[in-house]
Design a protein around this motif. Structure first.
Motif, mmCIF file in Angstrom:
data_model
loop_
_atom_site.group_PDB
_atom_site.id
_atom_site.type_symbol
_atom_site.label_atom_id
_atom_site.label_comp_id
_atom_site.label_asym_id
_atom_site.label_seq_id
_atom_site.Cartn_x
_atom_site.Cartn_y
_atom_site.Cartn_z
ATOM 1 N N GLN A 54 0.835 -1.201 0.000
ATOM 2 C CA GLN A 54 0.000 0.000 0.000
ATOM 3 C C GLN A 54 0.869 1.249 0.000
ATOM 4 O O GLN A 54 0.543 2.241 -0.670
ATOM 5 N N LEU A 55 1.981 1.215 0.744
ATOM 6 C CA LEU A 55 2.926 2.338 0.699
ATOM 7 C C LEU A 55 3.476 2.509 -0.719
ATOM 8 O O LEU A 55 3.661 3.647 -1.179
ATOM 9 N N MET A 56 3.737 1.412 -1.400
ATOM 10 C CA MET A 56 4.217 1.487 -2.781
ATOM 11 C C MET A 56 3.172 2.147 -3.676
ATOM 12 O O MET A 56 3.493 3.007 -4.501
ATOM 13 N N ALA A 57 1.904 1.734 -3.503
ATOM 14 C CA ALA A 57 0.830 2.288 -4.326
ATOM 15 C C ALA A 57 0.596 3.766 -4.032
ATOM 16 O O ALA A 57 0.305 4.558 -4.940
ATOM 17 N N ASP A 58 0.743 4.133 -2.760
ATOM 18 C CA ASP A 58 0.504 5.519 -2.347
ATOM 19 C C ASP A 58 1.726 6.407 -2.527
ATOM 20 O O ASP A 58 1.642 7.624 -2.311
ATOM 21 N N GLY A 59 2.863 5.806 -2.864
ATOM 22 C CA GLY A 59 4.096 6.570 -2.969
ATOM 23 C C GLY A 59 4.910 6.189 -4.186
ATOM 24 O O GLY A 59 4.374 5.879 -5.250
ATOM 25 N N SER A 60 6.231 6.195 -4.030
ATOM 26 C CA SER A 60 7.156 5.884 -5.127
ATOM 27 C C SER A 60 8.129 4.808 -4.667
ATOM 28 O O SER A 60 8.385 4.656 -3.469
ATOM 29 N N GLY A 263 2.224 6.166 -6.882
ATOM 30 C CA GLY A 263 2.225 5.151 -7.926
ATOM 31 C C GLY A 263 3.385 5.238 -8.899
ATOM 32 O O GLY A 263 3.285 4.778 -10.038
ATOM 33 N N LEU A 264 4.507 5.786 -8.465
ATOM 34 C CA LEU A 264 5.664 5.935 -9.350
ATOM 35 C C LEU A 264 6.690 4.841 -9.081
ATOM 36 O O LEU A 264 7.214 4.739 -7.971
ATOM 37 N N GLU A 265 6.969 4.016 -10.074
ATOM 38 C CA GLU A 265 8.110 3.116 -10.019
ATOM 39 C C GLU A 265 9.222 3.751 -10.840
ATOM 40 O O GLU A 265 9.055 3.997 -12.031
ATOM 41 N N PHE A 266 10.338 4.053 -10.188
ATOM 42 C CA PHE A 266 11.420 4.713 -10.914
ATOM 43 C C PHE A 266 12.582 3.757 -11.148
ATOM 44 O O PHE A 266 12.796 2.817 -10.381
ATOM 45 N N HIS A 267 13.293 3.996 -12.232
ATOM 46 C CA HIS A 267 14.367 3.091 -12.646
ATOM 47 C C HIS A 267 15.723 3.784 -12.735
ATOM 48 O O HIS A 267 16.712 3.159 -13.117
ATOM 49 N N GLU A 268 15.770 5.060 -12.368
ATOM 50 C CA GLU A 268 17.066 5.730 -12.335
ATOM 51 C C GLU A 268 17.957 5.053 -11.289
ATOM 52 O O GLU A 268 17.476 4.488 -10.313
ATOM 53 N N SER A 269 19.256 5.124 -11.507
ATOM 54 C CA SER A 269 20.202 4.480 -10.596
ATOM 55 C C SER A 269 20.049 5.020 -9.183
ATOM 56 O O SER A 269 19.970 6.225 -8.956
ATOM 57 N N TYR A 273 23.848 4.619 -0.375
ATOM 58 C CA TYR A 273 24.166 5.885 0.282
ATOM 59 C C TYR A 273 23.262 7.028 -0.163
ATOM 60 O O TYR A 273 23.284 8.103 0.429
ATOM 61 N N ASP A 274 22.419 6.799 -1.184
ATOM 62 C CA ASP A 274 21.463 7.826 -1.590
ATOM 63 C C ASP A 274 20.325 7.979 -0.584
ATOM 64 O O ASP A 274 19.592 8.965 -0.617
ATOM 65 N N VAL A 275 20.169 7.005 0.310
ATOM 66 C CA VAL A 275 19.108 7.095 1.322
ATOM 67 C C VAL A 275 19.355 8.291 2.240
ATOM 68 O O VAL A 275 18.454 9.104 2.485
ATOM 69 N N ALA A 276 20.564 8.417 2.760
ATOM 70 C CA ALA A 276 20.889 9.544 3.640
ATOM 71 C C ALA A 276 20.695 10.870 2.913
ATOM 72 O O ALA A 276 20.157 11.833 3.482
ATOM 73 N N SER A 277 21.125 10.926 1.669
ATOM 74 C CA SER A 277 20.997 12.160 0.896
ATOM 75 C C SER A 277 19.536 12.520 0.666
ATOM 76 O O SER A 277 19.165 13.702 0.685
ATOM 77 N N THR A 278 18.699 11.504 0.456
ATOM 78 C CA THR A 278 17.281 11.756 0.243
ATOM 79 C C THR A 278 16.627 12.288 1.516
ATOM 80 O O THR A 278 15.799 13.212 1.469
ATOM 81 N N ILE A 279 17.002 11.746 2.669
ATOM 82 C CA ILE A 279 16.465 12.259 3.936
ATOM 83 C C ILE A 279 16.928 13.699 4.166
ATOM 84 O O ILE A 279 16.151 14.555 4.596
ATOM 85 N N ALA A 280 18.187 13.960 3.872
ATOM 86 C CA ALA A 280 18.689 15.340 3.992
ATOM 87 C C ALA A 280 17.892 16.282 3.098
ATOM 88 O O ALA A 280 17.535 17.405 3.504
ATOM 89 N N THR A 297 15.324 12.971 -6.173
ATOM 90 C CA THR A 297 14.409 14.108 -6.232
ATOM 91 C C THR A 297 13.195 13.829 -7.113
ATOM 92 O O THR A 297 12.158 14.486 -6.960
ATOM 93 N N GLN A 298 13.286 12.859 -8.020
ATOM 94 C CA GLN A 298 12.191 12.606 -8.949
ATOM 95 C C GLN A 298 10.943 12.064 -8.261
ATOM 96 O O GLN A 298 9.858 12.051 -8.848
ATOM 97 N N VAL A 299 11.072 11.622 -7.002
ATOM 98 C CA VAL A 299 9.902 11.036 -6.312
ATOM 99 C C VAL A 299 9.023 12.096 -5.666
ATOM 100 O O VAL A 299 7.927 11.782 -5.197
ATOM 101 N N PHE A 300 9.483 13.342 -5.633
ATOM 102 C CA PHE A 300 8.736 14.379 -4.936
ATOM 103 C C PHE A 300 7.868 15.205 -5.876
ATOM 104 O O PHE A 300 8.228 15.425 -7.030
ATOM 105 N N LYS A 301 6.732 15.648 -5.369
ATOM 106 C CA LYS A 301 5.827 16.484 -6.147
ATOM 107 C C LYS A 301 6.475 17.834 -6.418
ATOM 108 O O LYS A 301 7.239 18.326 -5.585
#
Length: 301
Positions: A54-60, A263-269, A273-280, A297-301
């Protein structure tokens, strides 16, 4: 005098505008990171995990996030929290408690910069927590930067303990950032094996804990201002991990909540370590120069 006064006024307005802009960069007030040790991306299509899906469906999400090498625990939890790989943070073995290689940079606490410390520096009063089952986590999170950290008791005797701790902490403290690190499905992967009925049964159990944590966030009145991240340190194959197969190296990254595309499935690399950067990025923080992670950044509105 008039010119001086006007100049000062314009300067003050500019400062206010800059401050407002910086505050506006924050995507959400809260982030809850849930990590499942040993959760391979290969398992997601077959797993009975309704709350996570459900988190996948509601998010990215992506099922192609790659671990750092070797694809085992301390290396990748460190990379997840530290925004860089083992070449820079220095934790190179499954159970590293201290860096085997000298960390490229040390913060004031004598550890490589973590997302917890970066947030603490920017927001000294923020409630920041980490709850975990595997004792090795505490060596990788910069405990001096945390408001609260605690290890759950023996999972075999108290399987719901970590979930209970997370629920209580969320409701009482409404943390700005909380990491909840489950030590399964890794144990089942080592005992019964990856991609086995026992492995999928454990994922189903863990999914109920994810659902309870989401409910706790709602009960705490935080849901509309929270971003959830569900991910893993590594996957596995047969009864092990640490190698270079895709089953070991690819892990899910699911992000859902405020200001996240649905509902976004993304395929960019994406790397660990991108997890910490995304939280920042969510909190509008400037990451340390030594980090090599990039926010997704592509997952954000």
């Amino acid at each position: 005098m008039k010119k001086v006064t006007i100049t000062l006024l314009v300067s003050l307005i500019a400062v206010c505008l800059v401050s407002t802009h910086c505050q506006a960069k924050s995507k959400a007030k809260h982030v809850v990171l849930i990590g499942l040790d040993g959760w391979g991306a290969y398992s997601v299509p077959k797993a009975d995990i309704p709350h996570i899906k459900q988190l996948m469906a509601d998010g990215s999400y992506t099922l192609e996030k790659r671990s750092a090498l070797p694809s085992s625990s301390a290396i990748n939890w460190a990379s997840m929290f530290m925004g860089a790989g083992p070449e820079l943070h220095g934790y190179t073995e499954w159970g590293s408690k201290t860096p085997e290689l000298p960390s490229r940079v040390l913060n004031e606490h004598g550890i490589f910069p973590t997302i917890f410390q970066v947030l603490r520096d920017a927001r000294p009063e923020a409630e920041i927590g980490c709850l975990y089952e595997w004792s090795g986590i505490k060596y990788l999170v910069d405990t001096l930067a945390l408001s609260h950290h605690a290890q759950a008791p023996d999972y075999n005797k108290y399987p719901e303990a970590l979930c209970n701790m997370a629920e209580k902490y969320i409701k009482e403290k409404q943390p700005v950032l909380l990491a909840v690190c489950f030590d399964n499905p890794d144990h089942v992967g080592h005992q019964a094996g990856h991609d086995t009925p026992g492995y999928y049964a454990k994922l189903k159990e863990l999914d109920t804990y994810v659902g309870r944590i989401i409910q706790a966030v709602e009960d705490a009145g935080m849901l509309k201002e929270t971003i959830f991240i569900v991910t893993a340190d590594h996957g596995g194959i047969n009864k092990g991990h640490g190698g270079k197969t895709m089953q070991e190296m690819q892990t899910p990254f699911i992000i859902s909540g405020k200001n996240v595309k649905k509902g976004l499935e993304f395929h960019e690399s994406m790397m660990q370590y991108d997890v910490a950067s995304t939280i920042a990025h969510i909190f509008g923080l400037q990451q340390p120069q030594v980090w090599i992670g990039r926010p997704v950044t592509q997952v954000f509105k």
